[in-house]
Design a protein around this motif. Structure first.
Motif, mmCIF file in Angstrom:
data_model
loop_
_atom_site.group_PDB
_atom_site.id
_atom_site.type_symbol
_atom_site.label_atom_id
_atom_site.label_comp_id
_atom_site.label_asym_id
_atom_site.label_seq_id
_atom_site.Cartn_x
_atom_site.Cartn_y
_atom_site.Cartn_z
ATOM 1 N N LYS A 1 0.851 -1.145 0.018
ATOM 2 C CA LYS A 1 -0.140 0.015 0.147
ATOM 3 C C LYS A 1 0.780 1.200 -0.005
ATOM 4 N N ASP A 2 1.965 1.205 0.642
ATOM 5 C CA ASP A 2 2.797 2.217 0.820
ATOM 6 C C ASP A 2 3.708 2.820 -0.442
ATOM 7 N N LEU A 3 3.842 1.528 -1.258
ATOM 8 C CA LEU A 3 4.415 1.718 -2.644
ATOM 9 C C LEU A 3 3.551 2.197 -3.536
ATOM 10 N N GLY A 4 2.043 2.277 -3.312
ATOM 11 C CA GLY A 4 1.404 2.705 -4.314
ATOM 12 C C GLY A 4 0.239 1.661 -4.883
ATOM 13 N N VAL A 5 0.219 0.458 -4.316
ATOM 14 C CA VAL A 5 -0.677 -0.414 -4.932
ATOM 15 C C VAL A 5 -2.151 -0.189 -4.638
ATOM 16 N N VAL A 6 -2.787 -0.228 -5.546
ATOM 17 C CA VAL A 6 -4.327 0.107 -5.565
ATOM 18 C C VAL A 6 -5.283 -0.981 -5.513
ATOM 19 N N TYR A 7 -4.744 -2.108 -6.149
ATOM 20 C CA TYR A 7 -5.535 -3.484 -6.198
ATOM 21 C C TYR A 7 -4.651 -4.826 -6.192
ATOM 22 N N MET A 8 -5.225 -5.551 -5.446
ATOM 23 C CA MET A 8 -4.334 -7.034 -5.460
ATOM 24 C C MET A 8 -5.237 -7.959 -5.948
ATOM 25 N N THR A 9 -4.911 -8.962 -6.899
ATOM 26 C CA THR A 9 -5.651 -9.768 -7.274
ATOM 27 C C THR A 9 -5.410 -11.149 -6.378
ATOM 28 N N LEU A 10 -6.385 -11.690 -5.974
ATOM 29 C CA LEU A 10 -6.180 -12.613 -4.601
ATOM 30 C C LEU A 10 -5.256 -14.018 -4.929
ATOM 31 N N CYS A 11 -5.548 -14.138 -6.224
ATOM 32 C CA CYS A 11 -4.584 -15.608 -6.591
ATOM 33 C C CYS A 11 -4.392 -15.562 -8.092
ATOM 34 N N HIS A 12 -3.623 -16.592 -8.714
ATOM 35 C CA HIS A 12 -3.409 -16.609 -10.040
ATOM 36 C C HIS A 12 -4.049 -17.948 -10.439
ATOM 37 N N ASN A 13 -3.414 -18.688 -11.304
ATOM 38 C CA ASN A 13 -3.510 -20.014 -11.684
ATOM 39 C C ASN A 13 -2.987 -21.115 -10.660
ATOM 40 N N GLY A 14 -3.374 -21.242 -9.701
ATOM 41 C CA GLY A 14 -3.232 -22.152 -8.582
ATOM 42 C C GLY A 14 -3.713 -21.459 -7.277
ATOM 43 N N ASP A 15 -4.191 -22.585 -6.390
ATOM 44 C CA ASP A 15 -4.397 -22.286 -4.821
ATOM 45 C C ASP A 15 -3.150 -21.621 -4.364
ATOM 46 N N ASN A 16 -3.347 -20.705 -3.512
ATOM 47 C CA ASN A 16 -2.273 -20.151 -2.642
ATOM 48 C C ASN A 16 -2.996 -20.011 -1.182
ATOM 49 N N ASP A 17 -2.284 -19.316 -0.340
ATOM 50 C CA ASP A 17 -2.235 -19.365 1.188
ATOM 51 C C ASP A 17 -3.372 -18.591 1.405
ATOM 52 N N ILE A 18 -3.971 -17.784 0.459
ATOM 53 C CA ILE A 18 -5.317 -17.031 0.384
ATOM 54 C C ILE A 18 -6.583 -17.559 0.189
ATOM 55 N N CYS A 19 -6.586 -18.216 -0.983
ATOM 56 C CA CYS A 19 -7.797 -18.648 -1.372
ATOM 57 C C CYS A 19 -7.701 -19.730 -2.542
ATOM 58 N N ASP A 20 -8.926 -20.457 -3.254
ATOM 59 C CA ASP A 20 -8.929 -21.247 -4.158
ATOM 60 C C ASP A 20 -8.956 -20.536 -5.444
ATOM 61 N N SER A 21 -8.176 -20.895 -6.281
ATOM 62 C CA SER A 21 -8.137 -20.461 -7.909
ATOM 63 C C SER A 21 -8.856 -21.213 -8.980
ATOM 64 N N ALA A 22 -9.543 -20.363 -9.697
ATOM 65 C CA ALA A 22 -10.275 -21.126 -10.883
ATOM 66 C C ALA A 22 -9.440 -22.256 -11.370
ATOM 67 N N ALA A 23 -8.296 -22.145 -11.356
ATOM 68 C CA ALA A 23 -7.352 -23.308 -11.923
ATOM 69 C C ALA A 23 -6.834 -23.942 -10.943
ATOM 70 N N GLY A 24 -7.282 -24.240 -9.438
ATOM 71 C CA GLY A 24 -6.578 -25.018 -8.493
ATOM 72 C C GLY A 24 -7.362 -26.142 -8.251
#
Length: 594
Positions: A398-421
């Motif tokens: 946020k301090d760097l200036g990030v305005v949005y974050m996509t929660l995941c990409h093509n694979g599950d991560n520690d945040i959530c399930d991916s459509a490709a997960g």
């Protein structure tokens, strides 16, 4: 309409009165589109036969004869102020531009004019002007886009049996052409006619039609007489329609009327882009360079400042994309460091291009930059893997200036399930629920593109703020796992969020290689029909494999505006689609006191 060519007495006062009495504001229609006409070069003169500009005037345009010069600065300035371009007839094209040696039957060539015409075509296309080609112009457009020519049809085209160079007056029809039976712009212009009577004068001709272009007309001996691009507003004919049009032939005049109508759409689109805020919500441009880069030049990517300036695009979200990898402490730290480095390279752009752009963090930043004539770059992160298991990284980004974050990409991560997960969490993980809460608290938009359907609904349940899908399209039209179902779109709208139609071909058409700007418009219209114009926008995914026929880079995004105008979308709806909806969500999310 008739040309006002009446001869009047040589009376200076009467002449001044005629000029002064004309009041453009009283005209019933909008200003005439400015149509550039490429000039011929003869005996030291930049000149053009009168029927060219007479036809433009009769068709409702304002002709501008473009002087023959190879000064790119001058041509660029001229093209920027045009609404359409007509490439006129003239001498043969130098075959060296096709990497061919001249044959003995080649006629006179003028390499200087060739460079002028080809430069004009390139500039017009870069700025997305509608283009019409006539005779030599037909051949030049074909060469400019990768087609080939016969240097001399009688020497190289064995089937030539028609006299293609006529001696009769140019306003008289001397032979016929057959229109292709496939759907085409030319068929529409001529009300479905299959045969046209025309007049031609040439001995060079199209051999192989340029890639993506379609042949629309053929002479009785099989020689190509017409072509067009199915998505860009570009068409051309081998014959000379201008003398017949100027003499009152309605069929030939309709060719010019069509070009003027496309130029009027383009003029309206330019006007809209000057008035409204235009945003591309997702580009991967920083990821195509291994190290440092410069957005101030056309350096191989699809999004840069020159392209944004040509296409009148105000803002682009550039993301640090992090491929999903191992989730141990060491790998997670590498992901965080990589995201930080990529974001730093984007931030660096405001130093090396300070007169043309800046990093924006808020909607107000964007508005101020547009008023200053600068482009805005927003920062995003694609894949919450970048924060690892450390929620404090959200504050750092946020301090760097990030305005949005996509929660995941093509694979599950520690945040959530991916459509490709693999459906590891059944939606959000316990850590993911904390991430959603913290993003709400910090005013970072939550991006659900790439998220599994279970994650999508979990986020809507736990987020106190509207969410976005920065680059997704409609599942109902293209059943791809990355697209949103109608039920998801309705839920997103009820949440007050927005989905940004993605220009990735696999998301737009079940036959990806056929995906075009027409498909993108279908997806936009589907969302509008389903939930209204308040919940849809545009996220190209340029430089992340996003590109479609008719819209391949940031300068071409104005084609979407032209289509929306042609479909009758009003200014307010287009304003919402091009950024108003996304800015509404951003303001809501960044208002952390609510």
């Amino acid at each position: 309409m008739k040309l006002n060519n009446s001869i009047r007495p040589s009376d200076l006062q009467s002449l001044y009165k005629d000029v002064d009495d004309y009041i453009p504001a009283l005209e019933p229609n909008q200003p005439l589109p400015r149509i550039g006409i490429s000039a011929n070069r003869k005996d030291g003169l930049s000149c053009i036969a009168e029927p060219y500009f007479q036809s433009v005037i009769l068709a409702g345009g304002a002709p501008v004869i473009v002087p023959v010069t190879t000064d790119i600065r001058v041509l660029t300035e001229i093209v920027r102020n045009l609404d359409g371009l007509i490439l006129s007839g003239g001498a043969d094209l130098d075959p060296l531009f096709l990497s061919e040696e001249p044959i003995p039957e080649l006629g006179d060539v003028d390499t200087y004019r060739d460079r002028y015409d080809l430069s004009l075509i390139r500039l017009a296309f870069n700025n997305q002007l509608p283009i019409m080609g006539i005779c030599r112009g037909h051949q030049l457009i074909n060469v400019a886009f990768g087609g080939t020519l016969y240097q001399d049809i009688h020497a190289q085209f064995s089937s030539a049996s028609l006299q293609h160079s006529q001696d009769e007056p140019r306003d008289q029809a001397t032979h016929s052409v057959a229109l292709s039976d496939i759907p085409s712009r030319l068929r529409e212009i001529t009300n479905g006619k299959m045969v046209l009577d025309v007049n031609s004068f040439h001995h060079q001709a199209i051999k192989e039609v340029a890639p993506e272009f379609i042949a629309t007309a053929t002479a009785p001996d099989g020689l190509n007489e017409g072509m067009e691009h199915p998505e860009y507003p570009i068409f051309s004919v081998q014959w000379h329609p201008e003398p017949m049009a100027a003499a009152g032939n309605e069929e030939m005049l309709d060719l010019f009327r069509h070009h003027i109508s496309q130029a009027r759409l383009f003029a309206n689109a330019k006007l809209l882009h000057n008035k409204i805020i235009t945003i591309d919500s997702h580009t991967d441009t920083p990821m195509i360079f291994p190290g440092s880069f410069d957005l101030g030049i056309k350096e191989g990517g699809k999004v840069n400042l020159p392209f944004m300036e040509e296409g009148k695009l105000d803002a682009a979200f550039m993301v640090a994309y992090i491929p999903q990898g191992a989730r141990d402490e060491e790998a997670s730290q590498k992901a965080t460091d990589y995201a930080t480095e990529r974001l730093s390279q984007i931030i660096r752009q405001k130093e090396i291009n300070s007169g043309r752009m800046d990093i924006a963090r808020t909607p107000d930043d964007l508005v101020c930059l547009k008023q200053q004539g600068k482009k805005a770059i927003f920062l995003g992160i694609e894949n919450g893997y970048a924060i690892g298991k450390n929620i404090e990284n959200l504050q750092r980004f946020k301090d760097l200036g990030v305005v949005y974050m996509t929660l995941c990409h093509n694979g599950d991560n520690d945040i959530c399930d991916s459509a490709a997960g693999n459906k590891e969490w059944g939606g959000l993980s316990p850590f993911g629920k904390k991430v959603v809460k913290e993003m709400n608290h910090l005013g970072i938009m939550i991006d659900l593109s790439h998220a599994a359907e279970s994650t999508f609904y979990d986020v809507l349940k736990h987020s106190r703020k509207p969410v976005i899908a920065s680059h997704s399209s409609a599942y109902a039209l293209t059943p791809h796992r990355r697209n949103l179902t109608d039920e998801q779109i309705k839920a997103l709208a009820a949440n007050g969020g927005v989905m940004q139609i993605c220009l990735y071909k696999g998301f737009l058409n079940p036959e990806p290689e056929k995906a075009s700007v027409s498909d993108a418009i279908r997806h936009i219209c589907h969302v509008v029909d389903l939930v209204g114009a308040d919940y849809v926008g545009i996220g190209s995914d340029f430089d992340g494999d996003g590109e479609i026929i008719g819209c391949r880079a940031a300068n071409e995004l104005i084609q979407i505006t032209m289509r929306l105008v042609a479909l009758g979308f009003d200014e307010e709806s287009i304003r919402k689609i091009w950024g108003g909806n996304l800015l509404r969500v951003m303001r809501n999310v960044q208002n952390t006191t609510v």
